[in-house]
Design an enzyme around this catalytic site. Structure first.
Site, PDB file in Angstrom:
ATOM      1  N   LYS A  47      19.658  16.546  -9.872  1.00  0.00           N
ATOM      2  CA  LYS A  47      19.480  15.428  -8.556  1.00  0.00           C
ATOM      3  C   LYS A  47      20.264  13.700  -9.613  1.00  0.00           C
ATOM      4  CE  LYS A  47      16.131  12.337  -8.966  1.00  0.00           C
ATOM      5  NZ  LYS A  47      17.212  10.750  -8.793  1.00  0.00           N
TER       6      LYS A  47
ATOM      7  N   GLU B  36      19.538   8.050  -6.560  1.00  0.00           N
ATOM      8  CA  GLU B  36      19.350   7.748  -4.953  1.00  0.00           C
ATOM      9  C   GLU B  36      20.446   7.462  -4.775  1.00  0.00           C
ATOM     10  OE1 GLU B  36      17.440   7.830  -7.148  1.00  0.00           O
ATOM     11  OE2 GLU B  36      15.201   6.996  -6.874  1.00  0.00           O
TER      12      GLU B  36
ATOM     13  N   CYS C 245      24.368   1.965 -21.272  1.00  0.00           N
ATOM     14  CA  CYS C 245      24.009   2.294 -22.148  1.00  0.00           C
ATOM     15  C   CYS C 245      24.370   2.163 -23.594  1.00  0.00           C
ATOM     16  CB  CYS C 245      22.980   3.617 -22.731  1.00  0.00           C
ATOM     17  SG  CYS C 245      24.588   4.500 -23.260  1.00  0.00           S
TER      18      CYS C 245
HETATM   19  P1  NAD Z   1      15.804   4.658 -14.274  1.00  0.00           P
HETATM   20  O1  NAD Z   1      15.052   5.513 -15.217  1.00  0.00           O
HETATM   21  O2  NAD Z   1      15.306   4.434 -13.353  1.00  0.00           O
HETATM   22  O3  NAD Z   1      16.197   6.941 -12.776  1.00  0.00           O
HETATM   23  C1  NAD Z   1      17.147   7.299 -13.715  1.00  0.00           C
HETATM   24  C2  NAD Z   1      17.062   8.654 -13.164  1.00  0.00           C
HETATM   25  O4  NAD Z   1      15.297   8.846 -12.841  1.00  0.00           O
HETATM   26  C3  NAD Z   1      17.080   8.985 -11.776  1.00  0.00           C
HETATM   27  O5  NAD Z   1      17.313   9.737 -10.803  1.00  0.00           O
HETATM   28  C4  NAD Z   1      15.835   8.539 -10.904  1.00  0.00           C
HETATM   29  O6  NAD Z   1      15.947   9.255  -9.673  1.00  0.00           O
HETATM   30  C5  NAD Z   1      14.402   9.464 -11.562  1.00  0.00           C
HETATM   31  N1  NAD Z   1      13.322   8.292 -11.650  1.00  0.00           N
HETATM   32  C6  NAD Z   1      13.200   7.485 -11.386  1.00  0.00           C
HETATM   33  N2  NAD Z   1      11.935   7.151 -11.597  1.00  0.00           N
HETATM   34  C7  NAD Z   1      11.480   8.061 -11.096  1.00  0.00           C
HETATM   35  C8  NAD Z   1      10.034   8.613 -11.924  1.00  0.00           C
HETATM   36  N3  NAD Z   1       9.169   7.473 -11.769  1.00  0.00           N
HETATM   37  N4  NAD Z   1       9.607   9.630 -11.752  1.00  0.00           N
HETATM   38  C9  NAD Z   1      11.034  10.385 -11.634  1.00  0.00           C
HETATM   39  N5  NAD Z   1      12.193  10.603 -11.631  1.00  0.00           N
HETATM   40  C10 NAD Z   1      12.121   9.048 -11.680  1.00  0.00           C
HETATM   41  O7  NAD Z   1      17.131   4.968 -14.500  1.00  0.00           O
HETATM   42  P2  NAD Z   1      18.533   4.315 -14.031  1.00  0.00           P
HETATM   43  O8  NAD Z   1      18.036   2.858 -13.656  1.00  0.00           O
HETATM   44  O9  NAD Z   1      19.306   4.695 -12.576  1.00  0.00           O
HETATM   45  O10 NAD Z   1      19.678   4.163 -15.122  1.00  0.00           O
HETATM   46  C11 NAD Z   1      19.333   2.584 -15.914  1.00  0.00           C
HETATM   47  C12 NAD Z   1      18.872   3.051 -17.526  1.00  0.00           C
HETATM   48  O11 NAD Z   1      19.763   4.752 -17.456  1.00  0.00           O
HETATM   49  C13 NAD Z   1      18.780   2.505 -18.785  1.00  0.00           C
HETATM   50  O12 NAD Z   1      17.583   2.125 -19.565  1.00  0.00           O
HETATM   51  C14 NAD Z   1      20.344   3.371 -19.642  1.00  0.00           C
HETATM   52  O13 NAD Z   1      20.136   2.824 -20.833  1.00  0.00           O
HETATM   53  C15 NAD Z   1      19.837   4.468 -19.199  1.00  0.00           C
HETATM   54  N6  NAD Z   1      20.658   4.877 -19.527  1.00  0.00           N
HETATM   55  C16 NAD Z   1      20.976   5.933 -21.259  1.00  0.00           C
HETATM   56  C17 NAD Z   1      21.748   6.767 -21.486  1.00  0.00           C
HETATM   57  C18 NAD Z   1      22.230   7.488 -22.841  1.00  0.00           C
HETATM   58  O14 NAD Z   1      22.733   8.198 -23.384  1.00  0.00           O
HETATM   59  N7  NAD Z   1      20.887   6.712 -23.518  1.00  0.00           N
HETATM   60  C19 NAD Z   1      23.006   6.260 -20.437  1.00  0.00           C
HETATM   61  C20 NAD Z   1      22.846   5.689 -19.243  1.00  0.00           C
HETATM   62  C21 NAD Z   1      22.142   5.587 -19.317  1.00  0.00           C
END
Ligand code: NAD
Length: 499
Positions: free
Chosen positions: A173, A176, A281
């Site tokens: 997944k 989006e 990240c």
């Molecule tokens: P996000 O948490 O908004 O989304 C990540 C995923 O979760 C997406 O697929 C999204 O559809 C899903 N999602 C969003 N809201 C949800 C909900 N309420 N319930 C269930 N699923 C949900 O993150 P983003 O904006 O796509 O990415 C940026 C974030 O990711 C930053 O905080 C960054 O630090 C982190 N990140 C961490 C790493 C790591 O390895 N630690 C690597 C890359 C990015």
């Protein structure tokens, strides 16, 4: 405008929910595609298909499964530029950076070619009279992964490559916001020989994620994204009996010691702080110079470098250091945090506010910002900004600097710049952070080591890629077998012990 699809059972299929997410071109602000958002029923169908396809794939010997990975690497190299172009168009990062995103994923696939070795079990000959004992690593069944927008090629490959080579089926997944590259990756894997149903892409939002979390067939969930969602997915997945690994947000500190090569440190800070518009990240978002003299010299070196950064669309080619951020909401959030920094008393020494690019006025560009005199009680220090904003927090001593990083709630990455081996060793040993760089600004481990933070940056026990991936995506079964001649002479009623 393009209507994107899901990829289920070897074919692209349209969504049925009539719910869509906008896929934007962050450089222009235009909506360029519609991403279908799955219903629970759509996700369940894909999971059923995966469960039906998985046993036959698990019975393919590991060497042949590895050969699919080998071919996949060839195809990734063949299509590298095409993948990078699509990735840049939906994400906004520069073309070389987008190719790096694909390349870092490709390297995990290369690591997975060694699956026959990693899946070898353990064997003890003659553990007792006529008794052999051995352990097998068996696939879990159906695994799932939920990925963020910022690495649309690398992070899906971190997850699905080891899962699949271990003999599992995988439901991806993706974010989006930029689902096109994941859809291209599954096509390439099938071209490489992967049977249909083993890797499927279901696009969606919370509804799709919840469908995965509550499905009894799904055995494991891998997540990368923001910390609040990581915590939710970890708690819900564990409560539903799944194996879960969740990777969250970050606030990565770089300690700059008085003996550091300050030109090297300044170059490192600019690359790691502003590359990909800070949407990594592992970006360094906090510089901690030790001593006012170090801080003054460092700021003097940083200002011209930050002011000289070139910002633009990926179509400008190599002449751009970073592109736009992902959405208008993300831009607004960064700008609000910058304002908070000013209001709370930090010194904005490079002011990127009001940045506009002619011809791209509707794009989500944010200028480069540099703060000095940030303190640990300020919001810009405590929160992940995920934008081109570097905060400088001055420390009086090394002890104050290391304690600052130790006390921060995030623990993804950190680094120290020094010429003193003793300080570097002390820092590496004491710091409570998962990935540490010594004179290296973005210490992202290569594919054959594992990737993972500590504290609020990681929930679970096993990291991404490296040896941990083969542990996460398999279950160990231990067999004790005895072939004595007198087996039919009667049972033993007390527990076997070694005398
Ligand atoms: P996000 O948490 O908004 O989304 C990540 C995923 O979760 C997406 O697929 C999204 O559809 C899903 N999602 C969003 N809201 C949800 C909900 N309420 N319930 C269930 N699923 C949900 O993150 P983003 O904006 O796509 O990415 C940026 C974030 O990711 C930053 O905080 C960054 O630090 C982190 N990140 C961490 C790493 C790591 O390895 N630690 C690597 C890359 C990015």
């Amino acid at each position: 405008m393009q209507e994107l699809t899901h990829y289920v059972n070897g074919v692209h299929i349209k969504g049925t929910s009539n719910r869509f997410g906008d896929v934007l071109n962050p450089a222009t602000g235009e909506v360029q595609g519609k991403c279908p958002l799955s219903t629970t029923a759509e996700v369940e169908t894909a999971i059923e298909i995966a469960a039906a396809a998985q046993p036959a794939w698990a019975s393919v010997n590991p060497q042949r499964r590895s050969r699919v990975m080998m071919k996949f690497v060839d195809l990734l190299n063949r299509d590298m530029q095409k993948l990078a172009e699509v990735l840049s168009r939906e994400h906004g990062k520069t073309l070389p950076d987008a190719a790096g995103d694909v390349q870092r994923g490709l390297e995990v696939v290369e690591f997975c070619m060694g699956a026959p070795h990693h899946l070898k079990g353990e064997f003890t000959d003659s553990a007792g009279p006529g008794i052999d004992m051995y352990s097998m690593k068996q696939p879990l069944g159906v695994c799932a992964g939920i990925t963020p927008f910022n690495f649309p090629a690398m992070i899906p490959m971190w997850m699905f490559a080891p899962a699949i080579v271990c003999g599992n089926a995988f439901i991806l997944k993706p974010s989006e916001r930029n689902p096109s590259v994941p859809l291209m990756l599954v096509e390439l894997l099938e071209e490489a020989g992967l049977p249909k149903g083993i890797l499927q892409v279901v696009n969606g939002d919370k509804e799709a994620v919840d469908a995965i979390l509550h499905n009894q067939t799904v055995q494991s969930v891998s997540f990368v994204g923001s910390t609040p969602i990581a915590e939710y997915i970890y708690a819900t997945g564990c409560a539903n009996g799944k194996r879960v690994q969740c990777f969250g947000g970050a606030k990565n500190h770089m300690i700059i010691m008085p003996d550091a090569d300050l030109d090297q440190a300044a170059d490192a800070l600019v690359g790691s702080g502003y590359g990909a518009a800070g949407e990594r990240c592992m970006a360094i978002s906090v510089a901690v110079p030790v001593g006012d003299e170090t801080a003054d010299k460092l700021i003097k070196k940083l200002i011209p470098r930050v002011e000289a950064l070139k910002i633009g669309p990926y179509t400008s080619g190599e002449d751009v250091d970073f592109g736009p951020v992902i959405t208008a909401a993300s831009k607004a959030n960064i700008e609000n945090l910058v304002q908070t920094g000013i209001d709370q008393g930090a010194s904005l020494v490079v002011d990127g506010r009001g940045f506009k690019l002619q011809g791209y006025e509707d794009g989500f560009f944010v200028g480069a910002h540099l703060f000095d005199n940030v303190t640990t009680d300020m919001d810009i220090y405590k929160k992940e900004i995920f934008g081109p904003v570097l905060s400088t927090v001055r420390a009086k001593t090394y002890e104050e600097a290391i304690q600052m990083a130790i006390d921060h709630e995030y623990g993804n990455g950190t680094s120290i710049f020094t010429r003193d081996g003793d300080t570097a060793r002390d820092f590496s040993n004491r710091i409570n952070i998962g990935m540490v760089g010594v004179n290296v600004p973005i210490p992202v481990p290569l594919a054959y080591h594992t990737f993972g933070g500590w504290k609020k940056s990681m929930f679970g026990d096993l990291n991404q890629h490296g040896p941990d991936a083969f542990k996460f995506f398999t279950r160990t079964k231990t067999i004790t077998s005895r072939w004595p001649s007198g087996i039919k002479e009667g049972g033993e009623f007390s527990i076997p012990v070694m005398e």
